[in-house]
Each structure stands twice: as structure tokens, then as C-alpha cells.
Design an enzyme around this catalytic site. Structure first.
Site, mmCIF file in Angstrom:
data_model
loop_
_atom_site.group_PDB
_atom_site.id
_atom_site.type_symbol
_atom_site.label_atom_id
_atom_site.label_comp_id
_atom_site.label_asym_id
_atom_site.label_seq_id
_atom_site.Cartn_x
_atom_site.Cartn_y
_atom_site.Cartn_z
ATOM 1 N N GLY A 237 0.563 -1.068 0.268
ATOM 2 C CA GLY A 237 0.141 -0.213 -0.004
ATOM 3 C C GLY A 237 1.070 1.406 0.503
ATOM 4 O O GLY A 237 1.898 1.611 -0.515
ATOM 5 N N HIS B 227 2.662 4.489 -5.131
ATOM 6 C CA HIS B 227 3.310 5.566 -5.631
ATOM 7 C C HIS B 227 3.433 4.963 -7.400
ATOM 8 O O HIS B 227 2.950 3.749 -7.857
ATOM 9 C CB HIS B 227 4.185 6.945 -5.124
ATOM 10 C CG HIS B 227 5.666 5.263 -4.895
ATOM 11 N ND1 HIS B 227 6.025 4.748 -6.058
ATOM 12 C CD2 HIS B 227 5.961 4.916 -4.072
ATOM 13 C CE1 HIS B 227 6.824 3.412 -5.460
ATOM 14 N NE2 HIS B 227 6.706 3.899 -4.322
ATOM 15 N N ASP C 57 13.808 -2.507 -4.882
ATOM 16 C CA ASP C 57 14.099 -3.739 -4.193
ATOM 17 C C ASP C 57 14.496 -4.520 -4.431
ATOM 18 O O ASP C 57 13.969 -5.833 -4.932
ATOM 19 C CB ASP C 57 13.031 -3.475 -3.403
ATOM 20 C CG ASP C 57 11.878 -2.854 -2.823
ATOM 21 O OD1 ASP C 57 12.602 -2.129 -1.918
ATOM 22 O OD2 ASP C 57 10.928 -1.986 -2.999
ATOM 23 N N MET D 176 11.741 6.636 -6.196
ATOM 24 C CA MET D 176 10.363 6.923 -5.483
ATOM 25 C C MET D 176 10.149 5.701 -5.076
ATOM 26 O O MET D 176 10.517 4.458 -4.791
ATOM 27 C CB MET D 176 8.677 6.443 -6.407
ATOM 28 C CG MET D 176 8.369 7.723 -7.833
ATOM 29 S SD MET D 176 6.784 7.779 -8.333
ATOM 30 C CE MET D 176 7.854 9.593 -9.043
ATOM 31 N N SER D 177 9.009 5.679 -3.545
ATOM 32 C CA SER D 177 9.433 5.474 -2.207
ATOM 33 C C SER D 177 8.247 5.364 -1.742
ATOM 34 O O SER D 177 8.057 6.630 -1.203
ATOM 35 C CB SER D 177 10.690 4.964 -1.485
ATOM 36 O OG SER D 177 10.202 4.066 -0.172
ATOM 37 N N SER D 178 7.559 4.739 -0.765
ATOM 38 C CA SER D 178 6.782 5.245 0.471
ATOM 39 C C SER D 178 7.149 5.390 1.673
ATOM 40 O O SER D 178 6.574 6.786 2.245
ATOM 41 C CB SER D 178 5.818 4.069 0.375
ATOM 42 O OG SER D 178 5.628 3.597 0.284
ATOM 43 N N HIS E 48 4.501 1.850 -7.949
ATOM 44 C CA HIS E 48 3.609 1.015 -7.353
ATOM 45 C C HIS E 48 3.121 1.407 -9.181
ATOM 46 O O HIS E 48 2.478 -0.255 -9.546
ATOM 47 C CB HIS E 48 2.608 0.390 -6.823
ATOM 48 C CG HIS E 48 3.508 0.474 -5.253
ATOM 49 N ND1 HIS E 48 3.376 2.258 -4.931
ATOM 50 C CD2 HIS E 48 3.782 -0.190 -4.611
ATOM 51 C CE1 HIS E 48 4.281 1.741 -3.376
ATOM 52 N NE2 HIS E 48 4.584 0.147 -3.764
#
Length: 287
Positions: free
Chosen positions: A39, A42, A158, A192-194, A45
Site C-alpha cells: 500500500g 505511488h 528493491d 520513488m518510495s513510500s 506501484h
């Protein structure tokens, strides 16, 4: 609730409903593309959903903050959650099914079985996050077996996780294709990363140093200007000088085995992890 093959986003909460929805598309002759997420979605995903659509798959996105991959001092309780915002992004991206289970649905009763991938978890994030990749491999294997997709999509940001999952699927002869998708970056290069939302404005500026050093090291080892160790050591020092609190690792590894390299003679990755305040950043580049 709409049926699985009708337009729009179908939200399911149970494994039984997920399998029923997937079966509806299977009956219609469609292939399935699973996008596992925690979840706080961004554009990175969203690019995985678009990757599934481009290959003709029906996108199935899972949203589950998996407690078994967090260590005792990590940010499980604070991990960002925005279910309605996530659903809105998925509708806009033309995702067809979202699987948003509870912890009890994912881990009913006492769990006596886990999945461990050895070797490629011995370095990089493995020693720094004990049990993390066991949690990842276990939950991904469960999601794959619940959804039974043709393909599953993971981002290359990742990178160690991606290699762990590829190896798990290969070693266990799982009938799924694992697709690695390119890292999606902000206009200035930041991956980009949560977790980027944890960064203060000052930390956000400092964070750009990681991508810049990855590019510098990739260029240096590609043309042989420096050894991998020399280039990585210089980059680590540059990050510390640029305000990073801790550089956990900065190294050049074989792209598949993740073993450290002294010189690049084949597919390789420059890969790094470092901390700015309470935020842990990871990133990598192909050489």
C-alpha cells in the site's frame, strides 16, 4: 458488488473471493498479473499495474502491510497506510482486482511454515534486517498461491528482494513468471518510495546524493577508472559528507548472485542503503 469481469475495480478481502474473481477472468480466457504491494501507493506501484496491462494481463494488486518482514525496531506501526487513496490510484490505473486482506486472513491460526532463501540473503540487507527476507519469501509465496497468476510484477528498486523471489520461484518450481520492472524516479532522480514521505524538506534535498553517487560509481567501474571497492568507498564517504547519518552499505555486486565484485566483467549492480534521520533509503543501478 460487481462481478469479476465487469468494468471497474473489484475489492476483495478473502482468499475465497480472490480465487472466485480470478476464476471469472480465467473462464473468459484472460491471463493474470499479480502486483504485490504494502500500500501507500505511488507511481512506481502504478507502473507495475501498467506493465501487467501492457502484457495483456488482468492486473490484480494486493495491499497488505506484512508484519513478518518487519524487525522489532522497524516501522510496522508507523508504516504509511491510505487504503482509499490506494483504491483511487488503482481505479485510475485500470487495475481490475484489489486483494486487501486482514492479518487474520493472511495468517489464520498458528503458522508453522516459513520459506527461507539462503545465499543471496547473506549480504546487503540480510544481516541488517534479520528475518526480513524470510517474511518476504513467505508472504509472497502465499500471495502467489492464493492468486495463481501467470506473472507477478516487482520493482527493481528493491533489487535484493526481486532476486530472492526469482530464486524462490526457480528453486521451488513454482509456475509463475517473475517480471522485474525499472525503478520509477522523481524528476531529480530520487527513487520513488513510500518511505520518502518521512523525509523533511532538508533531508529530501540531501537524499539526492544517493542517486548521484550511484551514477558516479557505475560510470567509474564500467570504464575501469576505479576498482569496485575504491569507487564504493569514495561514494560512501561522499554520502556521509553530504549529510547521511549512516551508510549501511554501498557496493557493486553480481546482478544475479549478489556477490561483491572487484572488477565488472558481466551484468552487475551498484547498490546502496543509507539512513537520513529516521528514513532508510535503498537504491541501485545497473552497470
Amino acid at each position: 458488488m460487481n462481478t469479476s469481469t465487469e468494468p471497474g475495480l473489484l475489492v476483495v478481502r478473502t482468499v475465497a473471493d480472490l480465487r472466485r474473481a480470478v476464476a471469472g477472468f480465467r473462464k473468459a480466457g484472460r491471463t493474470i498479473g499479480l502486483v504485490p504491494t504494502m500500500g501507500a501507493l505511488h507511481e512506481g506501484h502504478v507502473s507495475l499495474v501498467k506493465g501487467a496491462l501492457e502484457r495483456g494481463d488482468v492486473p490484480v494488486t494486493s495491499i497488505f502491510v506484512n508484519p513478518t518482514q518487519f524487525g522489532p525496531k522497524e516501522d510496522f506501526s508507523a508504516y504509511p497506510r491510505d487504503e482509499e487513496g490506494d483504491f483511487a490510484k488503482l481505479r485510475e490505473a485500470d487495475c481490475r482486482i484489489v486483494f486487501a486482506p486482514t492479518k487474520e486472513e493472511m495468517y489464520p491460526g498458528e503458522q508453522l511454515t516459513t520459506v527461507t532463501v539462503a545465499g543471496i540473503t547473506d549480504g546487503l540487507c540480510g544481516p541488517l534486517r534479520p528475518g526480513h527476507f524470510q517474511g518476504v519469501a513467505t508472504v509472497v509465496s502465499k500471495l502467489l498461491l492464493m492468486a495463481m497468476p501467470d506473472r507477478a510484477y516487482f520493482g527493481e528498486k528493491d533489487y535484493q528482494q526481486l532476486q530472492v523471489i526469482k530464486r524462490m520461484v526457480r528453486d521451488l518450481a513454482m509456475p509463475f513468471e517473475i517480471v522485474g520492472m525499472p525503478t520509477v524516479r522523481e524528476n531529480d532522480g530520487l527513487a520513488m518510495s513510500s518511505r520518502n514521505r518521512y523525509l523533511s524538506a532538508e533531508e529530501r534535498t540531501k537524499a539526492l546524493g544517493m542517486y548521484k553517487q550511484l551514477v558516479t560509481v557505475a560510470d567509474a567501474v564500467r570504464d575501469g577508472t576505479k576498482s569496485c571497492a575504491e569507487a564504493s568507498a569514495a561514494a560512501s564517504q561522499a554520502l556521509r559528507d553530504g549529510g547521511f547519518d549512516i551508510v549501511e552499505y554501498f557496493t557493486v555486486v553480481d546482478a544475479e548472485s549478489l556477490r561483491p565484485l572487484e572488477r565488472v566483467a558481466g551484468p552487475a549492480r551498484v547498490i546502496a542503503a543509507a539512513r537520513l534521520g529516521r528514513t532508510r533509503l535503498i537504491d541501485n543501478l545497473a552497470v
